[in-house]
Design a protein around this motif. Sequence first.
Motif, PDB file in Angstrom:
ATOM      1  N   GLU A   1       0.821  -1.215   0.000  1.00 20.32           N
ATOM      2  CA  GLU A   1       0.000   0.000   0.000  1.00 20.32           C
ATOM      3  C   GLU A   1       0.851   1.259   0.000  1.00 20.32           C
ATOM      4  N   ALA A   2       1.907   1.276   0.820  1.00 23.07           N
ATOM      5  CA  ALA A   2       2.762   2.467   0.872  1.00 23.07           C
ATOM      6  C   ALA A   2       3.444   2.710  -0.470  1.00 23.07           C
ATOM      7  N   THR A   3       3.888   1.650  -1.100  1.00 25.50           N
ATOM      8  CA  THR A   3       4.536   1.803  -2.411  1.00 25.50           C
ATOM      9  C   THR A   3       3.539   2.302  -3.453  1.00 25.50           C
ATOM     10  N   MET A   4       2.310   1.840  -3.367  1.00 22.65           N
ATOM     11  CA  MET A   4       1.302   2.289  -4.320  1.00 22.65           C
ATOM     12  C   MET A   4       0.992   3.768  -4.136  1.00 22.65           C
ATOM     13  N   LEU A   5       0.902   4.247  -2.896  1.00 20.02           N
ATOM     14  CA  LEU A   5       0.674   5.671  -2.667  1.00 20.02           C
ATOM     15  C   LEU A   5       1.846   6.503  -3.161  1.00 20.02           C
ATOM     16  N   ALA A   6       3.055   6.024  -2.918  1.00 21.24           N
ATOM     17  CA  ALA A   6       4.225   6.754  -3.417  1.00 21.24           C
ATOM     18  C   ALA A   6       4.243   6.795  -4.938  1.00 21.24           C
ATOM     19  N   ASP A   7       3.842   5.706  -5.559  1.00 23.26           N
ATOM     20  CA  ASP A   7       3.781   5.680  -7.026  1.00 23.26           C
ATOM     21  C   ASP A   7       2.734   6.662  -7.549  1.00 23.26           C
ATOM     22  N   ALA A   8       1.594   6.761  -6.873  1.00 20.68           N
ATOM     23  CA  ALA A   8       0.558   7.697  -7.302  1.00 20.68           C
ATOM     24  C   ALA A   8       1.050   9.138  -7.194  1.00 20.68           C
ATOM     25  N   ALA A   9       1.681   9.477  -6.068  1.00 18.68           N
ATOM     26  CA  ALA A   9       2.195  10.845  -5.907  1.00 18.68           C
ATOM     27  C   ALA A   9       3.263  11.148  -6.949  1.00 18.68           C
ATOM     28  N   ARG A  10       4.130  10.185  -7.238  1.00 15.99           N
ATOM     29  CA  ARG A  10       5.193  10.413  -8.213  1.00 15.99           C
ATOM     30  C   ARG A  10       4.628  10.580  -9.620  1.00 15.99           C
ATOM     31  N   CYS A  11       3.632   9.766  -9.987  1.00 17.02           N
ATOM     32  CA  CYS A  11       3.073   9.855 -11.336  1.00 17.02           C
ATOM     33  C   CYS A  11       2.330  11.178 -11.540  1.00 17.02           C
ATOM     34  N   PHE A  12       1.607  11.621 -10.536  1.00 14.24           N
ATOM     35  CA  PHE A  12       0.929  12.911 -10.670  1.00 14.24           C
ATOM     36  C   PHE A  12       1.933  14.057 -10.746  1.00 14.24           C
ATOM     37  N   ALA A  13       2.993  13.970  -9.960  1.00 15.87           N
ATOM     38  CA  ALA A  13       4.016  15.018 -10.024  1.00 15.87           C
ATOM     39  C   ALA A  13       4.678  15.046 -11.389  1.00 15.87           C
ATOM     40  N   ALA A  14       4.872  13.884 -12.001  1.00 11.83           N
ATOM     41  CA  ALA A  14       5.462  13.844 -13.339  1.00 11.83           C
ATOM     42  C   ALA A  14       4.561  14.507 -14.371  1.00 11.83           C
ATOM     43  N   ARG A  15       3.259  14.476 -14.152  1.00 18.36           N
ATOM     44  CA  ARG A  15       2.324  15.141 -15.056  1.00 18.36           C
ATOM     45  C   ARG A  15       2.120  16.604 -14.725  1.00 18.36           C
ATOM     46  N   GLY A  16       2.759  17.087 -13.643  1.00 15.07           N
ATOM     47  CA  GLY A  16       2.690  18.497 -13.291  1.00 15.07           C
ATOM     48  C   GLY A  16       1.628  18.850 -12.273  1.00 15.07           C
TER      49      GLY A  16
END
Length: 507
Positions: free
Chosen positions: A120-135
Amino acid sequence: MAIWLPRLAIDRWRLAEGLRPGQGSDAAPLALIAETAHGPRLAAVNDAARQAGVRSDMLLADARALCPELAVAPADPAGDRAALEALALWAQRWGPWSALDQPDGLVVDVTGVAHLFGGEATMLADAARCFAARGYAARPALAPTAGAAWALAHHGPERAILHPGESLDVLPVAALRLDPGTVLVLRRLGLKRIGDLSGVAREALARRFRNHKAPAANPLIRLDQLLGRVPEPLLPVLPVDVPLVQRRLMEPIRHRSLLDRVLADLCADLTRVLEARALGARRLELALWKVDGEVLQRRLELAAASRDPAHIAALFGRKLDDLDAGFGIELARLRAPWTEPLALAQRDLEAAAEVHGTSLAACIDRLAIRLGPEAVRRPVPRASHVPERAQQWIGPLEPERVSQSDLPFHTRPLKLLDRPEPIAVLYASPDGLPRRFRWRGAVHEIARAEGPERIAPEWWRERSTVRLRDYYRIEDGAGRRYWIYRSGLVDDGRGGAPEWFLQGLYA
């Protein structure tokens, strides 16, 4: 998983300007404004404006008093919603379906999929990183219910996860997704945190908020949704495959004859796409890309679903009369964002005399092109006993929602005035029937009168001060017939003396 985008509007503006966070214009105080009845109001502010004391929902004049160097740009709520819908579809990479959490959030069903991302923690980190990559700045949170995930995303620590046995009692009552008025009432009662509600008897809260049916105004409903005691329906965002065809031209075209040929080819291509899906187009959009980068757009709305290429091309042709091709058009695209099911039908091979575009729908489309889309309408009965509300205007081919048999009215005139005109009743008989009245400067002697037909106000729509009406069908000495009414009764407590009006004329 709830995903909150706290700066959605500002991030969209920054991406449109090609800026990075804190770069260029984004480093200066900026606010997006929306026009309201009381003047421009701030819809969103960036970090620099927030540090200067400017907050959302402030009037622009008040914000400029706090921060004179504040720059403004128009807000785009429709564009924000479209971007949020696109992000909802993109966010389905973390779960089978997603839903909108208006106005700046998403909800993704991640039941049983966390192990695919390493936990779960890795999935949340992945979501935050992917949104940040999109700006986009994002705050994801994970919980067993949508309400709990929303509370953690908005009021909990960053990338919070609600594990079994943990509670949200330390969060403020605003985490229950209540409107500001309800939050203010709870705070005045001393209930500032979710845990404080457990110290109050449920019956007491139910009595205090028994008249509040909306979930956002009732803390008990929101608390039950937060804890999973009652289900919370969510509307998933589903992708829609819009029929689209395009032609990229080898050489830019400038002449109308060549453009008409390209348009005819596009209509034929789109017809084949629609026919394969058993659909008909109700709305079509034509986009033409010029050599200099400008995009010319034309929109067409049909009265009924159609996939007749000749009819569609002829209607679009009227919208291209004022087209300026400039140095030429190099790309043409035609799409149908609104379609309806249209069954396949085999034409009569012997109907050689059939002429395309002579149906009623085609005639209405041609009239709408000439007169405007709002000029072609038809009246239908409406479920209201008040005369001026007893009918409404709808599209020429839209189905009626109420049939005439459902409205058993007395005889009423075919011609109603746009607004009832006041008349002066000079003499009325003891039983209340009018005998003489003045209208538009002329005095009319009433030879016959019939009535009254009493019509009470619609209490569910109007104020309590609206008076009832008594309608009369009358005929003067010259044989002219009128429909008049008396507004109110003597001593009804809703105004002064009764007033008389003329509302209709009989043929």
